[in-house]
Design an enzyme around this catalytic site. Sequence first.
Site, PDB file in Angstrom:
ATOM      1  N   LYS A  33       0.834  -1.159   0.010  1.00  0.00           N
ATOM      2  CA  LYS A  33       0.107  -0.038   0.009  1.00  0.00           C
ATOM      3  C   LYS A  33       0.831   1.242   0.195  1.00  0.00           C
ATOM      4  O   LYS A  33       0.638   2.091  -0.899  1.00  0.00           O
ATOM      5  CB  LYS A  33      -1.025  -0.174   1.217  1.00  0.00           C
ATOM      6  CG  LYS A  33      -1.846   0.988   1.326  1.00  0.00           C
ATOM      7  CD  LYS A  33      -2.693   1.040   2.791  1.00  0.00           C
ATOM      8  CE  LYS A  33      -1.539   1.408   3.836  1.00  0.00           C
ATOM      9  NZ  LYS A  33      -2.008   1.424   5.328  1.00  0.00           N
ATOM     10  N   THR A  34       1.782   1.404   0.934  1.00  0.00           N
ATOM     11  CA  THR A  34       2.590   2.440   0.970  1.00  0.00           C
ATOM     12  C   THR A  34       3.524   2.576  -0.388  1.00  0.00           C
ATOM     13  O   THR A  34       3.516   3.744  -0.657  1.00  0.00           O
ATOM     14  CB  THR A  34       3.592   2.433   2.134  1.00  0.00           C
ATOM     15  OG1 THR A  34       2.750   2.024   3.325  1.00  0.00           O
ATOM     16  CG2 THR A  34       4.055   3.812   2.623  1.00  0.00           C
ATOM     17  N   ASP A 212      -5.181   7.982   3.181  1.00  0.00           N
ATOM     18  CA  ASP A 212      -4.699   6.458   3.698  1.00  0.00           C
ATOM     19  C   ASP A 212      -5.731   6.020   4.796  1.00  0.00           C
ATOM     20  O   ASP A 212      -6.473   6.804   5.493  1.00  0.00           O
ATOM     21  CB  ASP A 212      -3.166   6.696   4.152  1.00  0.00           C
ATOM     22  CG  ASP A 212      -2.543   5.454   4.425  1.00  0.00           C
ATOM     23  OD1 ASP A 212      -2.916   4.461   3.774  1.00  0.00           O
ATOM     24  OD2 ASP A 212      -1.519   5.332   5.061  1.00  0.00           O
ATOM     25  N   GLU A 213      -5.840   4.699   4.872  1.00  0.00           N
ATOM     26  CA  GLU A 213      -6.605   3.976   5.891  1.00  0.00           C
ATOM     27  C   GLU A 213      -7.861   4.561   5.710  1.00  0.00           C
ATOM     28  O   GLU A 213      -8.621   4.868   6.929  1.00  0.00           O
ATOM     29  CB  GLU A 213      -5.918   4.267   7.411  1.00  0.00           C
ATOM     30  CG  GLU A 213      -4.488   3.846   7.619  1.00  0.00           C
ATOM     31  CD  GLU A 213      -4.253   2.525   7.635  1.00  0.00           C
ATOM     32  OE1 GLU A 213      -5.291   1.561   7.333  1.00  0.00           O
ATOM     33  OE2 GLU A 213      -3.136   1.889   8.108  1.00  0.00           O
ATOM     34  N   GLN A 247      -9.911  -4.524   7.531  1.00  0.00           N
ATOM     35  CA  GLN A 247      -8.848  -4.212   8.546  1.00  0.00           C
ATOM     36  C   GLN A 247      -9.616  -3.052   9.572  1.00  0.00           C
ATOM     37  O   GLN A 247      -8.985  -2.178  10.030  1.00  0.00           O
ATOM     38  CB  GLN A 247      -7.579  -3.822   8.086  1.00  0.00           C
ATOM     39  CG  GLN A 247      -6.920  -5.047   7.602  1.00  0.00           C
ATOM     40  CD  GLN A 247      -5.365  -4.734   7.299  1.00  0.00           C
ATOM     41  OE1 GLN A 247      -4.439  -4.308   8.212  1.00  0.00           O
ATOM     42  NE2 GLN A 247      -5.283  -4.667   6.042  1.00  0.00           N
ATOM     43  N   ARG A 602      -0.298 -10.120  10.304  1.00  0.00           N
ATOM     44  CA  ARG A 602       0.833  -9.711  10.767  1.00  0.00           C
ATOM     45  C   ARG A 602       1.961 -10.702  10.479  1.00  0.00           C
ATOM     46  O   ARG A 602       2.970 -10.202  10.464  1.00  0.00           O
ATOM     47  CB  ARG A 602       0.729  -9.296  12.222  1.00  0.00           C
ATOM     48  CG  ARG A 602      -0.159  -8.276  12.551  1.00  0.00           C
ATOM     49  CD  ARG A 602       0.073  -7.021  11.886  1.00  0.00           C
ATOM     50  NE  ARG A 602      -1.138  -7.327  10.799  1.00  0.00           N
ATOM     51  CZ  ARG A 602      -1.172  -6.436   9.530  1.00  0.00           C
ATOM     52  NH1 ARG A 602      -0.491  -5.488   9.613  1.00  0.00           N
ATOM     53  NH2 ARG A 602      -2.177  -6.768   9.017  1.00  0.00           N
TER      54      ARG A 602
END
Length: 673
Positions: A33-34, A212-213, A247, A602
């Site tokens: 994503k980043t 973002d998010e 998420q 994770r």
Amino acid sequence: MSFRLFDLNDPQRHAVTTTEGPLLILAGAGTGKTRVITFRIGYMLSQGIEAASILAVTFTNKAANEMRERLMAMLGKEKAGKVTMSTFHALCMRILRQDIEKLGYKKNFTIYDEGDQTGLLKKIITRTVAIGEKMEPNVAKSLISKAKNNGWNAPQEEKTLIGAIFARYQADLKQLNAVDFDDLLLLTVKLLAEHADVRQRWQKRFRYVMVDEFQDTNRLQLELVGYLAKRDDGTPPNVAVVGDDDQSIYGWRGAEVSNILEFETHFPNPTVVKLEQNYRSTNSILNTANTLIKNNPRRRPKQLWSGKGDGDKVRLVMAPNDHEEADFIAGEIAKRKAEGNLRYEDFAVLFRMNAQARSLEQAFQEKGVPYRIIGGKSFFDSREVKDVLSYFACTLNADNDAALLRIINTPPRGISEATVQKALELSIKEKCSLFQALQKEELHQGITPRAVTAIHEFMTQLDAWETKLNEPLVNQPEVLRKIIDESGYYDDLRRSCKNGDEALKRESNIRDLVGGFERYLEKSDGGLSGFLDAMALRQDKDDDDKEKGTGVTLITLHASKGLEFPHCYLVGLEEGVLPHDRSKLEGTLDEERRLLYVGITRAQQTLTMTYCYSRFRYGGSIPCTPSSFIKELDPDLIERIDLKKLMNTPVADTAVKSRFAAMRAALETGGGR
DNA sequence: CCCGCTGTGATTTTT
DNA sequence: TCACAGCGGG
């Protein structure tokens, strides 16, 4: 420009090269994503888009800083520096600093943190509740926050107790020229909604908005994005949002998954890109996550996959109780580290509640395994940091009531609670600041001459400090150090600490704070007021992380979002813990499932989930049943291990032995207590 | 002002 | 059971 589009997979490239119109990037866990965000900005610049017209909004300063660093590495400092990367709150602060006067506040408003909020609410509640009524400050706080996050203003008519408290709270804040965290958003939205000139100015400034998010945005944040990205002339907004509905774990804080689930209704005809190739985990881990999350009804279907192969099966370990669970994990990590040539930092233990960290900590200590606990109380929440920041704030502006209230009798200088109470009442009556009320003759009539002298002395001191601080070319950090010294705060601190260690720690925190101001001055021109803002918005927290040191990471599931670890232990998979008891009451089982999903994703190489037959909670040892989520996992992907059975079986006979030689560690060192 | 008693409640916490 | 907040006594 050093980025290459062919380094991206197809959907990533699609996301990066779609610069115009609404864009929804559904970025599953670990799908880069980043990377997509930074590449996309790089691509936009290569297409001739002005860096200054790009806005990227995040939730945390950490995320904003990370993005900024990556962008700098890619594009160099000059270009990257012109892109606006900011948290929602910092952006709102910037907007409000310019035009908040249009809403009847003064430009130098202060930000109330949660402590200030609770303090103010306590006072309001005591003067508002009638006999027989009661209201917890924290309950009021969360109700008011919920209301604000829904975009509600304080009620005009005080029909209910909470309505009356809300109305007074809001009026008091305004009179104090203060805003709380929610106000930053609420007032910005209000400003943009009601003032077309301001709105259009910002719309012109930011032609490209990225968020973002996005799954964590609340209603106000969605509205804010709308006001910034949409054009009054009706051209399609250039808004790109990145997020993962699976998420979304902050619903309880006001986040609306519907923002991402119904993106099309908020921003019509978007390009939708799904990122499903995961670069983090093995397929055993991803498939476990996939089968789990499929049980959520409201979601955008996604199927994570990776090119990393299957890897080890996910393990499900059953332990008799939480102590054995912790012993097993601590022992096994020690062994696996030694045998696998790993570092303690390669391991993480994830849990639902902070309380679970206790037995883990104990076990780690007993076995001499170093660990670090992420989260817990922040540097900013410590008493001395708040006090010293209040000293600074008062020196800068004595009309800051919250700050003045904090330090007025710390250290004790003869201004009693009763005196303060009278001054406060007067300040409300006269609609002036506490500082001004303290100087009024009317107040001095009603209190002892001694108190009057004490007040006078303190006011004189504050005045002198302010003068000193504002001398031209003065070394402000040095002045502030002197102020803390002169105030007698250090002496008071030492006296009030139980032991020398605590005092030393607190003093060092104060030094760090002033040191932080020095560093701030080097890289910014905001001065003391800018520094105080940065502190209020927690913008200097990064060295907080470094302080956390090394060792196995102990962390809550919530705090683990966005992180990754080679080897993860997910503990306490029991009904009542995960899903948490209260989630059933609140009907948020889906979010608990997402929480487990976040935990599973994770893990990079191995994942071990554990549950207990009994656990210490509410004082007693209470029996546990396995989490209902376990039934939802594909049994073929999972290897079940019963610790009790394992301990009664000769090690050589178990099939487990070959694959998990490390298990022996647990048996040898962790035989229970 | 400090200490100890009692009562209560016990998820998660980006700003 | 335990932590911590609020209050009353010394």
